[in-house]
Design a protein around this motif. Structure first.
Motif, PDB file in Angstrom:
ATOM      1  N   LEU A  57       7.525 -19.225   8.581  1.00 40.19           N
ATOM      2  CA  LEU A  57       7.156 -18.701   7.269  1.00 40.19           C
ATOM      3  C   LEU A  57       5.666 -18.370   7.196  1.00 40.19           C
ATOM      4  CD1 LEU A  57       9.374 -21.006   5.041  1.00 40.19           C
ATOM      5  CD2 LEU A  57       9.704 -18.577   5.532  1.00 40.19           C
ATOM      6  N   THR A  58       4.846 -19.105   7.944  1.00 46.03           N
ATOM      7  CA  THR A  58       3.424 -18.758   8.020  1.00 46.03           C
ATOM      8  C   THR A  58       3.256 -17.419   8.719  1.00 46.03           C
ATOM      9  OG1 THR A  58       2.757 -21.082   8.074  1.00 46.03           O
ATOM     10  CG2 THR A  58       1.171 -19.482   8.885  1.00 46.03           C
ATOM     11  N   THR A  59       4.043 -17.189   9.773  1.00 44.59           N
ATOM     12  CA  THR A  59       4.017 -15.901  10.470  1.00 44.59           C
ATOM     13  C   THR A  59       4.370 -14.769   9.517  1.00 44.59           C
ATOM     14  OG1 THR A  59       4.576 -16.896  12.598  1.00 44.59           O
ATOM     15  CG2 THR A  59       5.053 -14.554  12.326  1.00 44.59           C
ATOM     16  N   TRP A  60       5.410 -14.989   8.705  1.00 48.25           N
ATOM     17  CA  TRP A  60       5.801 -13.975   7.728  1.00 48.25           C
ATOM     18  C   TRP A  60       4.726 -13.795   6.663  1.00 48.25           C
ATOM     19  CZ3 TRP A  60       9.462 -10.361   7.722  1.00 48.25           C
ATOM     20  CH2 TRP A  60      10.496 -10.479   8.644  1.00 48.25           C
ATOM     21  N   GLY A  61       3.914 -14.822   6.433  1.00 47.84           N
ATOM     22  CA  GLY A  61       2.862 -14.712   5.430  1.00 47.84           C
ATOM     23  C   GLY A  61       1.903 -13.574   5.727  1.00 47.84           C
ATOM     24  N   TRP A  62       1.539 -13.414   7.006  1.00 48.90           N
ATOM     25  CA  TRP A  62       0.665 -12.290   7.368  1.00 48.90           C
ATOM     26  C   TRP A  62       1.368 -10.964   7.087  1.00 48.90           C
ATOM     27  CZ3 TRP A  62      -0.443 -16.673  10.517  1.00 48.90           C
ATOM     28  CH2 TRP A  62      -1.802 -17.017  10.588  1.00 48.90           C
ATOM     29  N   MET A  63       2.606 -10.849   7.529  1.00 48.80           N
ATOM     30  CA  MET A  63       3.307  -9.573   7.391  1.00 48.80           C
ATOM     31  C   MET A  63       3.599  -9.242   5.930  1.00 48.80           C
ATOM     32  SD  MET A  63       5.791  -9.412  10.739  1.00 48.80           S
ATOM     33  CE  MET A  63       6.800 -10.852  10.347  1.00 48.80           C
ATOM     34  N   LEU A  64       3.791 -10.249   5.098  1.00 53.41           N
ATOM     35  CA  LEU A  64       4.041 -10.005   3.675  1.00 53.41           C
ATOM     36  C   LEU A  64       2.804  -9.487   2.955  1.00 53.41           C
ATOM     37  CD1 LEU A  64       6.259 -13.123   2.848  1.00 53.41           C
ATOM     38  CD2 LEU A  64       6.997 -10.725   2.873  1.00 53.41           C
ATOM     39  N   THR A  65       1.645  -9.582   3.605  1.00 52.95           N
ATOM     40  CA  THR A  65       0.420  -9.002   3.045  1.00 52.95           C
ATOM     41  C   THR A  65       0.051  -7.709   3.754  1.00 52.95           C
ATOM     42  OG1 THR A  65      -0.968 -10.318   4.545  1.00 52.95           O
ATOM     43  CG2 THR A  65      -0.505 -11.239   2.364  1.00 52.95           C
ATOM     44  N   GLY A  66       0.955  -7.219   4.597  1.00 51.03           N
ATOM     45  CA  GLY A  66       0.711  -5.955   5.284  1.00 51.03           C
ATOM     46  C   GLY A  66      -0.137  -6.079   6.528  1.00 51.03           C
ATOM     47  N   GLU A  67      -0.267  -7.285   7.081  1.00 48.38           N
ATOM     48  CA  GLU A  67      -1.069  -7.507   8.281  1.00 48.38           C
ATOM     49  C   GLU A  67      -0.173  -7.977   9.425  1.00 48.38           C
ATOM     50  OE1 GLU A  67      -4.278 -10.187   7.659  1.00 48.38           O
ATOM     51  OE2 GLU A  67      -4.732  -9.436   5.655  1.00 48.38           O
ATOM     52  N   PRO A  68      -0.457  -7.542  10.655  1.00 46.02           N
ATOM     53  CA  PRO A  68       0.312  -8.062  11.795  1.00 46.02           C
ATOM     54  C   PRO A  68       0.004  -9.536  12.027  1.00 46.02           C
ATOM     55  CG  PRO A  68      -1.517  -6.718  12.565  1.00 46.02           C
ATOM     56  CD  PRO A  68      -1.472  -6.550  11.074  1.00 46.02           C
ATOM     57  N   ALA A  69       1.026 -10.297  12.349  1.00 46.57           N
ATOM     58  CA  ALA A  69       0.834 -11.726  12.607  1.00 46.57           C
ATOM     59  C   ALA A  69       0.148 -11.917  13.945  1.00 46.57           C
ATOM     60  CB  ALA A  69       2.184 -12.439  12.597  1.00 46.57           C
ATOM     61  N   PRO A  70      -0.830 -12.817  14.030  1.00 42.05           N
ATOM     62  CA  PRO A  70      -1.505 -13.058  15.308  1.00 42.05           C
ATOM     63  C   PRO A  70      -0.549 -13.686  16.319  1.00 42.05           C
ATOM     64  CG  PRO A  70      -2.174 -14.691  13.691  1.00 42.05           C
ATOM     65  CD  PRO A  70      -1.366 -13.671  12.957  1.00 42.05           C
ATOM     66  N   THR A  71      -0.758 -13.381  17.578  1.00 40.89           N
ATOM     67  CA  THR A  71       0.076 -13.936  18.647  1.00 40.89           C
ATOM     68  C   THR A  71      -0.821 -14.514  19.727  1.00 40.89           C
ATOM     69  OG1 THR A  71       0.156 -11.781  19.758  1.00 40.89           O
ATOM     70  CG2 THR A  71       1.950 -12.298  18.234  1.00 40.89           C
ATOM     71  N   GLY A  72      -0.232 -15.324  20.601  1.00 43.49           N
ATOM     72  CA  GLY A  72      -0.962 -15.881  21.717  1.00 43.49           C
ATOM     73  C   GLY A  72      -2.109 -16.777  21.283  1.00 43.49           C
ATOM     74  N   PRO A  73      -3.202 -16.778  22.045  1.00 43.86           N
ATOM     75  CA  PRO A  73      -4.341 -17.643  21.716  1.00 43.86           C
ATOM     76  C   PRO A  73      -4.940 -17.356  20.342  1.00 43.86           C
ATOM     77  CG  PRO A  73      -4.518 -16.808  23.960  1.00 43.86           C
ATOM     78  CD  PRO A  73      -3.383 -16.072  23.319  1.00 43.86           C
ATOM     79  N   ALA A  74      -4.815 -16.098  19.872  1.00 45.84           N
ATOM     80  CA  ALA A  74      -5.388 -15.735  18.569  1.00 45.84           C
ATOM     81  C   ALA A  74      -4.722 -16.473  17.423  1.00 45.84           C
ATOM     82  CB  ALA A  74      -5.278 -14.227  18.354  1.00 45.84           C
TER      83      ALA A  74
END
Length: 242
Positions: A57-74
């Motif tokens: 749900l935290t991952t979806w939080g980025w996308m729900l604001t129109g931003e790509p979710a960070p992946t990997g070390p980021a």
């Protein structure tokens, strides 16, 4: 559910009914993050699953604001955006969300993508039932087809090897009992019997899917009696005496 009073007429003089207004069962949380925690507690998510749900749900939080979710070390230490839960009802969100979800699906495995989508829809449905939001912006996002399961094909090969075993392995015919025999052992036993029956090495490699003769020879080892029978059958002197 409560309806607002009718205040205008539609085209042709027909009454135009307003959209039903959802009365919240409780005061909406102050932020999306707070809504996630309320969902995990209120929906009775088991503690063993809560961590996975929170991450998804935290991952979806980025996308729900129109931003790509960070992946990997980021992703480590990245702070999720803060926004009100009502932002999920933004009419422009579904289109943007579909693009972000498709881009993420191209980078992640299908199982992870599908699990995250399922978790998001469960939470959104719960928030809708609380009256905090009205829309589900994930409606147009399709699940990704799962890749073929390699273990299924392997199991099918092992089962096929079981049916190729000689009748001597049948307990009802005085052969070896099957207790303690795994499909792995039965498959390799079948290779031994095939080798004793004169099956060529290329055919054994093709049927067993071993990469080399060296890996095959651990299992396709004819017994002493089979080797003696093979030699006797091909001995010219023995054939003349017969």
């Amino acid at each position: 559910m409560a309806g607002e009073p009718v205040t205008e007429l539609g085209s042709g003089g027909a009454l135009r009914l307003p959209r039903a207004r959802v009365v919240p069962l409780s005061a909406p949380p102050s932020s999306y993050t707070a809504a996630v925690e309320r969902y995990l507690t209120g929906a009775g998510i088991a503690k063993s699953s809560a961590r996975i749900y929170r991450i998804s749900l935290t991952t979806w939080g980025w996308m729900l604001t129109g931003e790509p979710a960070p992946t990997g070390p980021a992703r480590r230490g990245a702070k999720p955006p803060v926004f009100p839960i009502a932002a999920i009802d933004d009419p422009a969100l579904p289109e943007a969300l579909a693009e972000l979800a498709a881009a993420r699906a191209d980078e992640m495995d299908a199982d992870t993508v599908n699990r995250e989508l399922s978790i998001a829809r469960k939470a959104i449905g719960w928030w809708q039932r609380q009256g905090w939001i009205e829309c589900d912006p994930t409606i147009g996002i399709a699940r990704r087809p799962a890749p073929p399961d390699p273990t299924k094909a392997l199991a099918q090969n092992q089962i096929a090897a079981l049916w190729r075993l000689p009748a001597l392995l049948s307990p009802g015919r005085g052969g070896l009992p099957l207790d303690g025999w795994t499909l792995h052992r039965l498959r390799h036993s079948a290779l031994t019997h095939d080798a004793e029956g004169g099956t060529s090495t290329p055919m054994l490699l093709a049927r067993s899917r071993h990469a080399s003769v060296r890996s095959l020879e651990r299992y396709a080892r004819p017994g002493v009696d089979a080797v003696a029978r093979h030699v006797a059958e091909r001995d010219p002197a023995a054939r003349r005496r017969g």
